[in-house]
Scaffold this motif. Structure first.
Motif, short mmCIF file in Angstrom:
data_model
loop_
_atom_site.label_atom_id
_atom_site.label_comp_id
_atom_site.label_asym_id
_atom_site.label_seq_id
_atom_site.Cartn_x
_atom_site.Cartn_y
_atom_site.Cartn_z
N ALA A 13 1.91 -4.56 4.54
CA ALA A 13 2.70 -5.79 4.53
C ALA A 13 1.99 -6.88 5.33
CB ALA A 13 4.10 -5.53 5.09
N PHE A 71 10.79 0.83 4.08
CA PHE A 71 9.85 -0.28 4.11
C PHE A 71 9.26 -0.47 2.72
CE2 PHE A 71 7.59 -2.87 7.44
CZ PHE A 71 6.97 -3.72 6.55
N LEU A 85 7.65 -2.34 -0.52
CA LEU A 85 6.52 -3.27 -0.65
C LEU A 85 6.49 -3.88 -2.04
CD1 LEU A 85 3.73 -1.18 1.13
CD2 LEU A 85 4.69 -3.33 1.95
N ARG A 118 9.70 -7.29 4.11
CA ARG A 118 9.64 -6.11 3.26
C ARG A 118 10.55 -6.35 2.08
NH1 ARG A 118 13.86 -3.12 7.07
NH2 ARG A 118 15.18 -2.84 5.26
N ARG A 131 2.70 1.33 5.51
CA ARG A 131 3.43 0.25 4.82
C ARG A 131 3.48 -1.01 5.68
NH1 ARG A 131 7.19 2.08 0.67
NH2 ARG A 131 6.57 4.19 0.07
#
Ligand SMILES: Nc1nc2c(ncn2[C@@H]2O[C@H](COP(=O)(O)OP(=O)(O)OP(=O)(O)O)[C@@H](O)[C@H]2O)c(=O)[nH]1
Ligand SMILES: [Mg+2]
Ligand SMILES: [Zn+2]
Length: 305
Positions: A111, A237, A239, A74, A107
């Motif tokens: 990912a 998290f 991105l 992340r 998220r």
């Protein structure tokens, strides 16, 4: 800088099974675990890395990290957090209780898509009454093609073992999810000798704590072909590794409607003739997924100071 060395230089091979800041635990092909330090200032190994190392007293020095097949990480505003490398799949775990954040689930799945790693959702604590609400919140993820597996790891362990065992067999799986979802419960269910595998090294660092604080590799079988990686629960998290233009392609429910947009570079926020917003109006994309998309897009287009 040390000069590049090939495998012919007599270096030993190892698998990174844990990392604690500047030191790592690696496992030799024979199954021995020892502490290693990276050569030089950079500490860029992650769990799942294959490394070349050489002994230095009782410990070792990592000389080289072999090329990675993939890397899940992340990217928050100010830092990159690598979870693990060389994965076959990711098990994104949520539970009926505590209530999970859909944004964090989305998220984690983005990912995984971005890293090219298959992901399955595992919904735990099916024994609790809140399970119906949790299942309903996951329905859109089933519709967009994710597999959603239900389990009660603690309440019905035999059933969970029978369900999950074959999915994990012979593969390397990262278990990802918020604190309290049951990631460590899963590890302990499937790797009964988990405590022994961690051994003294992390015992000292983790003493008295219930919550997982480091990423850690476990073997589920004596022949060491099935690897399960426990990770600490996350709050944030980011991105930022994803390009704004790329984002819809990493969201399966968006991906299938983006081709209908009038403009090839549609942001799906306000342009006329937008296929995504048409799908939103028809109820084929949920309000919460659209909100999550807008929230992530804002982060990706926000200029950094
Ligand atoms: N009711 C119920 N509780 C469960 C189940 N599975 C796990 N739990 C409980 O959930 C709590 C959290 O489990 P952990 O396995 O420690 O969660 P974790 O995901 O590893 O959490 P972190 O290490 O903080 O990230 C523990 O008290 C478990 O006993 C289940 O199937 N049903
Ligand atoms: Mg844990
Ligand atoms: Zn659009």
């Amino acid at each position: 800088m040390s000069k590049a060395r090939g495998p012919d230089d007599g270096l030993d091979l190892g698998l990174v099974v844990a990392g604690y800041g500047r030191h790592y635990v690696i496992e030799t092909p024979e199954g021995r675990r020892l502490i290693c330090h990276p050569r030089g200032k950079k500490s860029d190994s992650v769990v799942g890395d294959r490394v070349q190392w050489q002994p230095a007293g009782d410990e070792g020095v990592i000389e080289r990290v072999e090329a990675r097949r993939n890397l899940l990480f992340r990217q928050d505003e100010w830092r990159t957090k690598a979870f693990a490398a060389n994965l076959d799949q990711i098990l994104v775990m949520v539970a009926s209780e505590p209530v999970f954040s859909e944004s964090q689930l989305a998220r984690a799945l983005i990912a995984a898509e971005s890293a090219g790693i298959a992901a399955t959702v595992l919904l735990n604590k099916a024994d609790l009454p809140q399970i119906a609400a949790a299942r309903a919140r996951l329905a859109p993820y089933l519709d967009m093609g994710y597999e959603v597996v239900n389990a009660a790891l603690k309440a019905r362990p035999d059933e969970a073992r029978a369900l999950l065992g074959p999915r994990l067999q012979g593969r390397t799986t990262l278990v990802l999810g918020p604190s309290g979802a049951g990631k460590s419960t899963l590890i302990n269910l499937l790797a009964p000798d988990a405590k022994a595998q961690v051994g003294d090294i992390s015992h000292a660092l983790n003493s008295g704590r219930h919550t997982t604080t480091t990423t850690q590799w476990y073997w589920l079988d004596a022949v060491r072909t099935t690897g399960l990686i426990d990770s600490p629960g996350f709050q944030e998290f980011g991105l930022r590794q994803v390009g704004a233009q790329q984002l819809p392609a990493l969201m399966p429910d968006f991906r299938q409607h983006a081709a209908q947009c009038r403009f090839y570079n549609c942001s799906h926020l306000h342009e006329p003739g937008c296929g995504i917003r048409a799908a939103l109006e028809r109820g084929e994309i949920t309000e919460s997924r659209y909100r999550i998309y807008a929230e992530i897009l804002a982060e990706l287009t926000h200029t950094r100071w």
